[in-house]
Design a protein around this motif. Structure first.
Motif, PDB file in Angstrom:
ATOM      1  N   ASN A  50     -17.443 -43.672 -99.126  1.00  0.00           N
ATOM      2  CA  ASN A  50     -16.277 -43.346-100.070  1.00  0.00           C
ATOM      3  C   ASN A  50     -14.959 -43.810 -99.280  1.00  0.00           C
ATOM      4  O   ASN A  50     -14.009 -43.901-100.116  1.00  0.00           O
ATOM      5  N   GLN A  51     -15.162 -44.173 -98.070  1.00  0.00           N
ATOM      6  CA  GLN A  51     -13.876 -44.591 -97.408  1.00  0.00           C
ATOM      7  C   GLN A  51     -13.905 -46.245 -97.467  1.00  0.00           C
ATOM      8  O   GLN A  51     -12.965 -46.996 -96.638  1.00  0.00           O
ATOM      9  N   ILE A  52     -14.621 -46.744 -98.386  1.00  0.00           N
ATOM     10  CA  ILE A  52     -14.565 -48.285 -98.402  1.00  0.00           C
ATOM     11  C   ILE A  52     -13.546 -48.717 -99.290  1.00  0.00           C
ATOM     12  O   ILE A  52     -12.995 -49.957 -99.001  1.00  0.00           O
ATOM     13  N   THR A  53     -12.679 -47.901 -99.851  1.00  0.00           N
ATOM     14  CA  THR A  53     -11.433 -48.179-100.562  1.00  0.00           C
ATOM     15  C   THR A  53     -10.426 -48.511 -99.487  1.00  0.00           C
ATOM     16  O   THR A  53      -9.360 -49.303 -99.857  1.00  0.00           O
ATOM     17  N   LYS A  54     -10.485 -48.460 -98.004  1.00  0.00           N
ATOM     18  CA  LYS A  54      -9.581 -48.977 -97.174  1.00  0.00           C
ATOM     19  C   LYS A  54      -9.601 -50.452 -97.116  1.00  0.00           C
ATOM     20  O   LYS A  54      -8.430 -50.794 -96.712  1.00  0.00           O
ATOM     21  N   TYR A  55     -10.806 -51.045 -97.544  1.00  0.00           N
ATOM     22  CA  TYR A  55     -10.614 -52.546 -97.372  1.00  0.00           C
ATOM     23  C   TYR A  55     -10.435 -53.036 -98.951  1.00  0.00           C
ATOM     24  O   TYR A  55     -10.456 -54.353 -99.276  1.00  0.00           O
ATOM     25  N   SER A  56      -9.931 -52.304 -99.854  1.00  0.00           N
ATOM     26  CA  SER A  56      -9.699 -53.020-101.116  1.00  0.00           C
ATOM     27  C   SER A  56      -8.720 -53.821-101.182  1.00  0.00           C
ATOM     28  O   SER A  56      -8.833 -54.874-101.891  1.00  0.00           O
ATOM     29  N   PRO A  57      -7.635 -53.759-100.306  1.00  0.00           N
ATOM     30  CA  PRO A  57      -6.414 -54.848-100.240  1.00  0.00           C
ATOM     31  C   PRO A  57      -7.236 -56.197 -99.752  1.00  0.00           C
ATOM     32  O   PRO A  57      -6.875 -57.445-100.335  1.00  0.00           O
ATOM     33  N   VAL A  58      -8.135 -56.039 -98.936  1.00  0.00           N
ATOM     34  CA  VAL A  58      -8.867 -57.551 -98.268  1.00  0.00           C
ATOM     35  C   VAL A  58      -9.536 -58.044 -99.284  1.00  0.00           C
ATOM     36  O   VAL A  58      -9.715 -59.155 -99.691  1.00  0.00           O
ATOM     37  N   PHE A  59     -10.300 -57.201-100.053  1.00  0.00           N
ATOM     38  CA  PHE A  59     -11.533 -57.583-101.048  1.00  0.00           C
ATOM     39  C   PHE A  59     -10.378 -58.383-102.290  1.00  0.00           C
ATOM     40  O   PHE A  59     -10.916 -59.393-102.694  1.00  0.00           O
ATOM     41  N   ILE A  60      -9.590 -57.429-102.629  1.00  0.00           N
ATOM     42  CA  ILE A  60      -8.874 -58.068-103.838  1.00  0.00           C
ATOM     43  C   ILE A  60      -8.302 -59.337-103.231  1.00  0.00           C
ATOM     44  O   ILE A  60      -8.012 -60.205-104.202  1.00  0.00           O
ATOM     45  N   GLY A  61      -7.825 -59.499-102.112  1.00  0.00           N
ATOM     46  CA  GLY A  61      -7.068 -60.769-101.659  1.00  0.00           C
ATOM     47  C   GLY A  61      -8.098 -61.787-101.664  1.00  0.00           C
ATOM     48  O   GLY A  61      -7.902 -63.112-102.185  1.00  0.00           O
ATOM     49  N   LEU A  62      -9.301 -61.583-101.196  1.00  0.00           N
ATOM     50  CA  LEU A  62     -10.306 -62.809-101.056  1.00  0.00           C
ATOM     51  C   LEU A  62     -10.908 -63.134-102.476  1.00  0.00           C
ATOM     52  O   LEU A  62     -10.961 -64.155-102.763  1.00  0.00           O
ATOM     53  N   ILE A  63     -10.868 -62.255-103.513  1.00  0.00           N
ATOM     54  CA  ILE A  63     -11.248 -62.543-104.713  1.00  0.00           C
ATOM     55  C   ILE A  63     -10.042 -63.563-105.301  1.00  0.00           C
ATOM     56  O   ILE A  63     -10.288 -64.368-106.152  1.00  0.00           O
ATOM     57  N   THR A  64      -8.928 -63.053-105.202  1.00  0.00           N
ATOM     58  CA  THR A  64      -7.712 -63.575-105.680  1.00  0.00           C
ATOM     59  C   THR A  64      -7.642 -65.005-105.371  1.00  0.00           C
ATOM     60  O   THR A  64      -7.294 -66.109-105.924  1.00  0.00           O
ATOM     61  N   GLY A  65      -7.805 -65.317-103.822  1.00  0.00           N
ATOM     62  CA  GLY A  65      -7.841 -66.346-103.249  1.00  0.00           C
ATOM     63  C   GLY A  65      -8.934 -67.345-103.705  1.00  0.00           C
ATOM     64  O   GLY A  65      -8.499 -68.631-104.007  1.00  0.00           O
ATOM     65  N   ASN A  66      -9.966 -66.957-104.070  1.00  0.00           N
ATOM     66  CA  ASN A  66     -11.125 -67.509-104.591  1.00  0.00           C
ATOM     67  C   ASN A  66     -10.800 -68.198-106.305  1.00  0.00           C
ATOM     68  O   ASN A  66     -11.003 -69.154-106.706  1.00  0.00           O
ATOM     69  N   ILE A  67     -10.065 -67.280-106.936  1.00  0.00           N
ATOM     70  CA  ILE A  67      -9.895 -67.494-108.364  1.00  0.00           C
ATOM     71  C   ILE A  67      -9.028 -68.872-108.201  1.00  0.00           C
ATOM     72  O   ILE A  67      -8.862 -69.555-108.851  1.00  0.00           O
ATOM     73  N   ILE A  68      -8.243 -68.759-107.005  1.00  0.00           N
ATOM     74  CA  ILE A  68      -7.030 -69.859-106.926  1.00  0.00           C
ATOM     75  C   ILE A  68      -7.924 -71.126-106.460  1.00  0.00           C
ATOM     76  O   ILE A  68      -7.594 -72.210-107.088  1.00  0.00           O
ATOM     77  N   MET A  69      -8.597 -71.197-105.732  1.00  0.00           N
ATOM     78  CA  MET A  69      -9.177 -71.990-104.732  1.00  0.00           C
ATOM     79  C   MET A  69     -10.096 -72.702-105.557  1.00  0.00           C
ATOM     80  O   MET A  69     -10.661 -73.968-105.612  1.00  0.00           O
ATOM     81  N   LEU A  70     -11.031 -72.062-106.266  1.00  0.00           N
ATOM     82  CA  LEU A  70     -12.218 -72.740-107.074  1.00  0.00           C
ATOM     83  C   LEU A  70     -11.961 -73.856-108.042  1.00  0.00           C
ATOM     84  O   LEU A  70     -12.590 -74.861-108.082  1.00  0.00           O
ATOM     85  N   PRO A  71     -10.899 -73.592-108.738  1.00  0.00           N
ATOM     86  CA  PRO A  71     -10.463 -74.584-109.531  1.00  0.00           C
ATOM     87  C   PRO A  71      -9.953 -75.928-108.813  1.00  0.00           C
ATOM     88  O   PRO A  71     -10.242 -77.150-109.180  1.00  0.00           O
ATOM     89  N   ILE A  72      -9.192 -75.655-107.736  1.00  0.00           N
ATOM     90  CA  ILE A  72      -9.077 -76.794-106.849  1.00  0.00           C
ATOM     91  C   ILE A  72     -10.062 -77.433-106.174  1.00  0.00           C
ATOM     92  O   ILE A  72     -10.127 -78.816-106.159  1.00  0.00           O
TER      93      ILE A  72
END
Length: 88
Positions: A50-72
């Motif tokens: 239940n403390q996994i939410t500590k990494y939520s900003p990292v997870f969201i950043g990685l996913i956002t980065g991939n959303i940007i980079m995959l079309p590139i």
């Protein structure tokens, strides 16, 4: 030269499936991988899941980065593919 031939062969398979499927499939695989790594990291640190939410900003950043980079990446691979075909 061998790597280029392998790239052409593999990229032709991705191209047939289309850009949207490439992006969606890659995003799903990467998301599962990231989530798994974050879960393992949380457990390895001896913390409750239940403390996994500590990494939520990292997870969201990685996913956002991939959303940007995959079309590139798709566009780069398309350029490389067409250039290699012209050089044959």
């Amino acid at each position: 030269m061998r790597n280029n031939e392998k790239f052409i062969k593999n990229w032709e398979k991705y191209r047939k499936k289309g850009k949207a499927k490439y992006i969606l499939t890659s995003l799903i695989v990467l998301t599962i991988g990231y989530w798994s790594m974050i879960t393992v990291l949380t457990i390895a640190q001896g913390k409750e899941l239940n403390q996994i939410t500590k990494y939520s900003p990292v997870f969201i950043g990685l996913i956002t980065g991939n959303i940007i980079m995959l079309p590139i990446n798709w566009n780069r691979n398309e350029e490389r593919y067409h250039k290699l075909l012209q050089d044959k």
